[in-house]
Design a protein around this motif. Structure first.
Motif, PDB file in Angstrom:
ATOM      1  N   LEU A  88       1.097  -1.247   0.320  1.00 44.52           N
ATOM      2  CA  LEU A  88      -0.011   0.122  -0.510  1.00 44.52           C
ATOM      3  C   LEU A  88       0.887   1.246   0.391  1.00 44.52           C
ATOM      4  N   ASP A  89       0.468   1.684  -1.137  1.00 47.70           N
ATOM      5  CA  ASP A  89       1.427   3.013  -1.337  1.00 47.70           C
ATOM      6  C   ASP A  89       1.132   4.184  -0.097  1.00 47.70           C
ATOM      7  N   VAL A  90       0.838   5.253   0.444  1.00 49.18           N
ATOM      8  CA  VAL A  90       0.608   5.993   0.823  1.00 49.18           C
ATOM      9  C   VAL A  90       1.072   7.703   1.138  1.00 49.18           C
ATOM     10  N   THR A  91       0.197   8.317   0.441  1.00 46.34           N
ATOM     11  CA  THR A  91       0.675  10.222   0.105  1.00 46.34           C
ATOM     12  C   THR A  91      -0.386  10.778   0.498  1.00 46.34           C
ATOM     13  N   VAL A  92       0.834  11.893   0.964  1.00 46.02           N
ATOM     14  CA  VAL A  92      -0.649  13.146   1.312  1.00 46.02           C
ATOM     15  C   VAL A  92      -0.408  14.137   0.769  1.00 46.02           C
ATOM     16  N   TYR A  93      -1.347  14.719   0.534  1.00 42.30           N
ATOM     17  CA  TYR A  93      -1.076  16.018  -0.256  1.00 42.30           C
ATOM     18  C   TYR A  93      -1.472  16.909  -0.008  1.00 42.30           C
ATOM     19  N   ASP A  94      -0.919  18.296   0.204  1.00 37.28           N
ATOM     20  CA  ASP A  94      -1.833  19.899   0.345  1.00 37.28           C
ATOM     21  C   ASP A  94      -2.590  20.174  -0.118  1.00 37.28           C
ATOM     22  N   SER A  95      -3.379  21.137  -0.015  1.00 38.04           N
ATOM     23  CA  SER A  95      -5.016  21.641  -0.465  1.00 38.04           C
ATOM     24  C   SER A  95      -3.968  22.306  -2.328  1.00 38.04           C
ATOM     25  N   ASP A  96      -3.418  22.357  -2.201  1.00 34.05           N
ATOM     26  CA  ASP A  96      -3.089  22.972  -3.187  1.00 34.05           C
ATOM     27  C   ASP A  96      -2.301  21.550  -4.243  1.00 34.05           C
ATOM     28  N   GLY A  97      -2.468  20.309  -3.891  1.00 39.83           N
ATOM     29  CA  GLY A  97      -1.963  19.172  -4.801  1.00 39.83           C
ATOM     30  C   GLY A  97      -0.965  18.842  -4.577  1.00 39.83           C
ATOM     31  N   SER A 107       7.581   0.563   3.240  1.00 39.35           N
ATOM     32  CA  SER A 107       5.996   0.888   4.201  1.00 39.35           C
ATOM     33  C   SER A 107       5.381   0.826   4.096  1.00 39.35           C
ATOM     34  N   SER A 108       4.282   1.045   4.457  1.00 36.56           N
ATOM     35  CA  SER A 108       3.031   1.504   3.865  1.00 36.56           C
ATOM     36  C   SER A 108       1.933   2.359   5.616  1.00 36.56           C
ATOM     37  N   ALA A 109       3.144   3.716   5.665  1.00 32.18           N
ATOM     38  CA  ALA A 109       3.429   3.966   7.117  1.00 32.18           C
ATOM     39  C   ALA A 109       4.050   5.317   6.284  1.00 32.18           C
ATOM     40  N   LEU A 110       3.740   6.424   6.945  1.00 28.71           N
ATOM     41  CA  LEU A 110       4.720   7.587   6.909  1.00 28.71           C
ATOM     42  C   LEU A 110       4.175   8.621   8.155  1.00 28.71           C
ATOM     43  N   GLN A 111       5.090   9.699   8.385  1.00 26.24           N
ATOM     44  CA  GLN A 111       5.303  10.436   9.360  1.00 26.24           C
ATOM     45  C   GLN A 111       5.152  12.118   8.341  1.00 26.24           C
ATOM     46  N   VAL A 112       3.920  13.108   8.800  1.00 23.65           N
ATOM     47  CA  VAL A 112       4.062  14.171   8.196  1.00 23.65           C
ATOM     48  C   VAL A 112       3.742  15.560   8.787  1.00 23.65           C
ATOM     49  N   CYS A 113       5.012  16.153   9.250  1.00 20.95           N
ATOM     50  CA  CYS A 113       4.608  17.576  10.084  1.00 20.95           C
ATOM     51  C   CYS A 113       4.365  18.639   9.314  1.00 20.95           C
ATOM     52  N   PRO A 114       2.634  19.139   8.721  1.00 23.90           N
ATOM     53  CA  PRO A 114       2.825  19.765   8.039  1.00 23.90           C
ATOM     54  C   PRO A 114       3.370  21.494   8.260  1.00 23.90           C
ATOM     55  N   SER A 115       3.517  22.358   7.381  1.00 20.40           N
ATOM     56  CA  SER A 115       4.473  23.712   7.646  1.00 20.40           C
ATOM     57  C   SER A 115       2.676  24.427   7.642  1.00 20.40           C
ATOM     58  N   GLN A 116       1.890  24.058   7.394  1.00 18.99           N
ATOM     59  CA  GLN A 116       0.876  25.461   7.139  1.00 18.99           C
ATOM     60  C   GLN A 116      -0.450  24.475   7.986  1.00 18.99           C
ATOM     61  N   SER A 117      -1.168  24.820   9.085  1.00 19.92           N
ATOM     62  CA  SER A 117      -2.840  24.248   9.447  1.00 19.92           C
ATOM     63  C   SER A 117      -3.660  24.237   8.116  1.00 19.92           C
ATOM     64  N   GLY A 118      -4.270  23.075   7.745  1.00 13.89           N
ATOM     65  CA  GLY A 118      -5.013  23.371   6.655  1.00 13.89           C
ATOM     66  C   GLY A 118      -6.121  21.926   6.326  1.00 13.89           C
ATOM     67  N   THR A 119      -6.653  22.218   5.041  1.00 12.97           N
ATOM     68  CA  THR A 119      -7.153  20.656   4.640  1.00 12.97           C
ATOM     69  C   THR A 119      -6.022  19.704   3.887  1.00 12.97           C
ATOM     70  N   TYR A 120      -5.995  18.346   4.313  1.00 11.18           N
ATOM     71  CA  TYR A 120      -4.808  17.943   3.056  1.00 11.18           C
ATOM     72  C   TYR A 120      -5.786  16.532   2.403  1.00 11.18           C
ATOM     73  N   PHE A 121      -4.785  15.755   2.076  1.00 12.03           N
ATOM     74  CA  PHE A 121      -5.548  14.587   1.015  1.00 12.03           C
ATOM     75  C   PHE A 121      -4.384  13.158   1.302  1.00 12.03           C
ATOM     76  N   ILE A 122      -5.284  12.221   2.034  1.00 12.97           N
ATOM     77  CA  ILE A 122      -4.186  11.061   2.452  1.00 12.97           C
ATOM     78  C   ILE A 122      -4.815   9.960   1.457  1.00 12.97           C
ATOM     79  N   ALA A 123      -4.007   9.479   0.335  1.00 11.75           N
ATOM     80  CA  ALA A 123      -3.268   8.520  -0.994  1.00 11.75           C
ATOM     81  C   ALA A 123      -3.472   7.145  -1.006  1.00 11.75           C
ATOM     82  N   LEU A 124      -4.229   6.228  -0.400  1.00 10.08           N
ATOM     83  CA  LEU A 124      -3.971   4.814  -0.756  1.00 10.08           C
ATOM     84  C   LEU A 124      -3.585   4.664  -2.019  1.00 10.08           C
TER      85      LEU A 124
END
Length: 128
Positions: A88-97, A107-124
């Protein structure tokens, strides 16, 4: 004759078979794997969100979930699949794609530390 989502003219309710939705599928094996991963994440100082997403992906299929993340903190995303899924590939995108984080090849896990608060999208994405 009545179809799903249509009202019957005579007021009678048509018998509709129950259709399983992905969110209803449960697997003791997957639940145990996820619980084990959650324990590892907890031992590293993260609090686990009790909201577990369930879904069904075919080979090369993709599912996307929208989440709100806050800056100043880090998040861990853990994905588990049945034995039929090779990876399973896991990718996180910000609201601008823009891609902000991606899981590694083993791995099928990741850590994300966003620089801005907002809407994100987790794609599996399922492979295998």
């Amino acid at each position: 004759m009545c179809g799903l989502g249509l009202a019957c003219g005579d007021g009678a309710q048509a018998d509709q078979p129950h259709v399983e939705r992905a969110a209803e599928y449960a697997s003791d094996e997957l639940d145990a794997t996820l619980a084990s991963a959650a324990e590892v994440v907890r031992t590293r100082g993260f609090a686990m969100d009790e909201d577990v997403w369930r879904g069904f992906l075919v080979d090369q299929g993709t599912a996307v979930e929208e989440v709100s993340l806050r800056s100043g903190g880090c998040y861990v995303v853990v994905a588990v699949g049945s034995r039929a899924v090779e990876h399973l590939d896991v990718t996180v995108y910000d609201s601008d794609g823009r891609e902000t984080a991606r899981s590694g090849p083993e791995s099928s896990a990741l850590q994300v530390c966003p620089s801005q608060s907002g809407t994100y999208f987790i794609a599996l994405r399922a492979q295998g």
